[in-house]
Design a protein around this motif. Structure first.
Motif, PDB file in Angstrom:
ATOM      1  N   SER A  68       0.863  -1.189   0.000  1.00 24.27           N
ATOM      2  CA  SER A  68       0.000   0.000   0.000  1.00 24.27           C
ATOM      3  C   SER A  68       0.895   1.233   0.000  1.00 24.27           C
ATOM      4  O   SER A  68       2.092   1.128   0.307  1.00 24.27           O
ATOM      5  CB  SER A  68      -0.926   0.009   1.213  1.00 24.27           C
ATOM      6  N   ILE A  69       0.309   2.368  -0.288  1.00 23.86           N
ATOM      7  CA  ILE A  69       1.102   3.606  -0.299  1.00 23.86           C
ATOM      8  C   ILE A  69       1.593   3.905   1.125  1.00 23.86           C
ATOM      9  O   ILE A  69       2.735   4.319   1.328  1.00 23.86           O
ATOM     10  CB  ILE A  69       0.259   4.789  -0.845  1.00 23.86           C
ATOM     11  N   VAL A  70       0.728   3.657   2.108  1.00 18.17           N
ATOM     12  CA  VAL A  70       1.122   3.943   3.502  1.00 18.17           C
ATOM     13  C   VAL A  70       2.290   3.047   3.908  1.00 18.17           C
ATOM     14  O   VAL A  70       3.230   3.500   4.570  1.00 18.17           O
ATOM     15  CB  VAL A  70      -0.040   3.678   4.489  1.00 18.17           C
ATOM     16  N   VAL A  90       5.499   4.389   2.664  1.00 21.85           N
ATOM     17  CA  VAL A  90       6.006   5.514   3.465  1.00 21.85           C
ATOM     18  C   VAL A  90       6.640   4.981   4.749  1.00 21.85           C
ATOM     19  O   VAL A  90       7.720   5.422   5.155  1.00 21.85           O
ATOM     20  CB  VAL A  90       4.873   6.524   3.775  1.00 21.85           C
ATOM     21  N   TYR A  92       5.774   9.900   8.395  1.00 13.38           N
ATOM     22  CA  TYR A  92       5.124   8.683   8.885  1.00 13.38           C
ATOM     23  C   TYR A  92       4.685   8.826  10.343  1.00 13.38           C
ATOM     24  O   TYR A  92       3.606   8.361  10.721  1.00 13.38           O
ATOM     25  CB  TYR A  92       6.017   7.444   8.701  1.00 13.38           C
ATOM     26  N   THR A  94       1.558  10.685  10.252  1.00 15.81           N
ATOM     27  CA  THR A  94       0.503   9.825   9.711  1.00 15.81           C
ATOM     28  C   THR A  94      -0.067   8.939  10.819  1.00 15.81           C
ATOM     29  O   THR A  94      -1.287   8.808  10.965  1.00 15.81           O
ATOM     30  CB  THR A  94       1.089   8.951   8.574  1.00 15.81           C
ATOM     31  N   TYR A 154      -4.409  12.333   4.419  1.00 14.92           N
ATOM     32  CA  TYR A 154      -4.683  11.285   3.426  1.00 14.92           C
ATOM     33  C   TYR A 154      -4.116   9.944   3.907  1.00 14.92           C
ATOM     34  O   TYR A 154      -4.832   8.937   4.016  1.00 14.92           O
ATOM     35  CB  TYR A 154      -4.052  11.700   2.090  1.00 14.92           C
ATOM     36  N   LEU A 155      -2.834   9.946   4.237  1.00 14.26           N
ATOM     37  CA  LEU A 155      -2.188   8.692   4.659  1.00 14.26           C
ATOM     38  C   LEU A 155      -2.761   8.217   5.991  1.00 14.26           C
ATOM     39  O   LEU A 155      -2.983   7.021   6.200  1.00 14.26           O
ATOM     40  CB  LEU A 155      -0.670   8.909   4.782  1.00 14.26           C
ATOM     41  N   SER A 195      -7.105  -0.363  -2.468  1.00 14.88           N
ATOM     42  CA  SER A 195      -5.675  -0.148  -2.232  1.00 14.88           C
ATOM     43  C   SER A 195      -4.837  -0.804  -3.336  1.00 14.88           C
ATOM     44  O   SER A 195      -3.886  -0.218  -3.852  1.00 14.88           O
ATOM     45  CB  SER A 195      -5.309  -0.727  -0.861  1.00 14.88           C
ATOM     46  N   HIS A 226       1.563   9.888  -5.098  1.00 13.54           N
ATOM     47  CA  HIS A 226       1.808   8.444  -4.962  1.00 13.54           C
ATOM     48  C   HIS A 226       3.177   8.045  -5.504  1.00 13.54           C
ATOM     49  O   HIS A 226       3.910   7.296  -4.866  1.00 13.54           O
ATOM     50  CB  HIS A 226       0.740   7.634  -5.713  1.00 13.54           C
TER      51      HIS A 226
END
Ligand code: MCA
Ligand code: AMP
Length: 516
Positions: free
Chosen positions: A4-6, A9, A35, A38, A70-71, A189, A228
């Motif tokens: 996933s994008i998270v 990160v 992070y 986040t 967002y994250l 995702s 992204h």
């Protein structure tokens, strides 16, 4: 590879916490900080009662807070709903109700806009920026400043966070509908990861790249390509509140590390005009990408002549992210959008028979692959119509493919005006103008515009005895819809050309428009 994008990160933050992620107003936000913020945002959301799958609206200008919210929303199990900051009452009421948003992150200006609506499902409004003293917020939602919200769980109970699953609903992007009501396209995702993997591979994105990101983050182009790609690769982005041609050229000159620039054709037109005035910077990014609207071969050539670089044009949609791209190596062909990204498919089919067409023939473009969205929320009818039984997504765009695999977009099967990269469905504007007390009939259409590509034109038949002024028509629209949807030209006529079934014949209307 991150799933996933998270997670991407988190991995960059673990390995290189000091690595630069976002540069905004001269402030550098490292992966470590991004992070950590986040996680704080995610914990605060869970503490505030967010349940998995609930929608979190982002009605916010570009800023590091956008990226954190967002994250953080994704890490908390929420589904992010993107909201254009130009939206006004008509669009906001529909989107926030349709998405059933429980949380919304916005600016003080956003609060003022939201306050005028009745949104009983909205529980918490998180406000990034200074709320004026005495501002009551937008009851019944609880209004909390972003900084306070971020500290909400600092001394609280330990809240465990889980990385989003591949199949987790991640983002809802609203895309205008032919009925005048926007539809929420839900991306999972894994759709986001599949698309950004394809994009970063195709464009040779590396951790050393730096993107000048002046596109709004509430759109696919800015978020799902710009942000992204940066975060997935562990690269950096110089984030801007908005695009400005002079500032962009100055940034290239001042920061030779900037290696990527993405824009809509209007931005390229303005960069050319600015460079003609003040000269081309000494340093230039290695890659310029254009999309969201057709890039004219003339502009492609002009840019190439001045900047010595061939813009890479690509084609995408909210429902799919990016679909077609000119090659990084090899010929970037003017007037075309290249071929499918790695791992994706595209074809041209006959509108009536739906059979695949041979090279050169014009039909509807269909795409298929792991990047394609899951469906429109609350609209099983529209979802069913959008797909063929064997999983091809019908884009609604018309085009052809050459024998050597380059697609050209030639038009649209649906009525759509693209002005400066923003989409406008004529029906949306017509529905609003039809409620104007002096308007008997209205038809809205697109006409060429030098800077914006296309502009909105409203043709009005006034009610008997009424003589509305063009300024009033424009102001009426501007109060109710996003400002970019307002007509730039208003033409008055005695009657609209209609066919035997009573449908307005827009192609005839277009030909009858007086020059102007
Ligand atoms: C602003 N205005 C516009 C537009 N933008 N009018 C028509 N069309 C527009 N696109 C109006 C404002 O309402 C305002 O009017 C006045 O112009 C000045 O506003 P300002 O914000 O200063 O405008 P600008 O800075 O000149 O903005 C032009 C822009 C911007 C930079 C081209 O529109 C922009 O950032 N466009 C990119 C949108 C984008 O990211 N699209 C991608 C969608 P008033 O003064 O009356 O209020 S994603 C997509 O399409 C797919 C997936 C894809 O393939 O990428
Ligand atoms: P959206 O509704 O914001 O998802 O916009 C997607 C639409 O933008 C597509 O369906 C196309 O009509 C248009 N579009 C995106 N990229 C291009 C391009 N390079 N050339 C022509 N049209 C494009």
């Amino acid at each position: 590879m991150a799933s996933s994008i998270v997670e991407a990160v988190r991995e960059h933050a673990r390995r290189q916490p000091e690595r630069q992620a976002i540069i905004f107003d001269g402030e550098v936000i490292s992966y470590g900080r991004l992070y950590a913020d986040t996680e704080r945002f995610a914990r605060a959301l869970v503490q505030a009662g967010l349940r998995p799958g609930e929608r979190v609206g982002l009605f916010l200008e570009n800023s590091p807070a956008f990226a954190v919210a967002y994250l953080g929303a994704l890490l908390a199990g929420g589904v992010v709903t993107l909201i254009n900051t130009q939206y006004r009452q008509t669009e906001l009421r529909h989107i926030l109700t349709d998405a059933d948003a429980r949380f919304c992150v916005t600016s003080p200006a956003g609060v003022a806009e939201l306050r005028q609506l009745s949104l009983p499902a909205l529980r918490t409004l998180i406000v990034a920026g200074q709320l004026e003293p005495g501002n009551p917020g937008a009851a019944p939602a609880q209004t909390i400043p972003y900084d306070t919200f971020m500290r909400a769980n600092d001394d609280g109970e330990a809240i465990a966070l889980r990385m989003p699953a591949a199949d987790a609903p991640a983002v809802i992007g609203y895309t205008s509908g032919t009925t005048g009501r926007a539809k929420g396209a839900l991306l999972l995702s894994r759709n986001l990861v599949a698309n950004i993997t394809a994009i970063t591979t195709a464009w040779r994105w590396t951790p050393d790249d730096r993107l000048l990101l002046a596109l709004p983050l509430f759109h696919t182009h800015g978020l799902m390509v710009g942000l992204h790609g940066t975060l997935f690769m562990g690269a950096s982005a110089v984030l801007r509140r908005k695009f400005d041609a002079a500032e962009t050229l100055a940034a290239f000159e001042d920061d030779p590390a900037i290696s990527l620039f993405f824009g809509v054709p209007t931005m390229y037109g303005r960069l050319v005009a600015e460079a003609q005035r003040r000269g081309v910077p000494g340093y230039l990014p290695r890659l310029f990408v254009s999309g969201s609207a057709p890039l004219s071969p003339h502009l492609f050539t002009e840019f190439g002549r001045l900047f010595g670089q061939r813009i890479l044009e690509r084609y995408g949609m909210t429902e799919t992210g990016m679909n077609l791209t000119n090659p990084y190596d090899g010929e970037r062909r003017a007037g075309t959008v290249g071929g499918p990204f790695p791992g994706q498919e595209a074809r041209v089919v006959d509108i009536a028979s739906r059979a695949a067409l041979p090279p050169g023939a014009i039909g509807e473009i269909e795409v298929r692959g792991p990047h394609v969205f899951a469906g429109y929320i609350n609209r099983p009818d529209a979802t069913a119509e959008a797909f063929t039984p064997d999983g091809w997504f019908r884009t609604g765009d018309l085009g052809s493919v050459s024998a050597d695999g380059y697609f050209t977009i030639t038009g649209r099967a649906r009525e759509l005006i693209i002005s400066g990269g923003e989409n406008i469905y004529p029906r949306e504007v017509e529905d609003v103008l039809a409620t104007h007390p002096a308007v008997a009939e209205v038809a809205v259409l697109g006409a060429p515009h030098e800077d914006l590509g296309e502009q909105v034109v409203a043709v009005i038949v006034p009610k008997a005895g009424e003589e509305p002024r063009a300024e009033d028509i424009i102001a009426y629209c501007r109060e109710r819809l996003a400002s970019y949807k307002k007509p730039r030209r208003v033409v008055f006529m005695e009657a609209l050309p209609r066919n035997a079934l009573g449908k307005v014949q827009k192609h005839i209307l277009s030909e009858r428009l007086p020059p102007g």
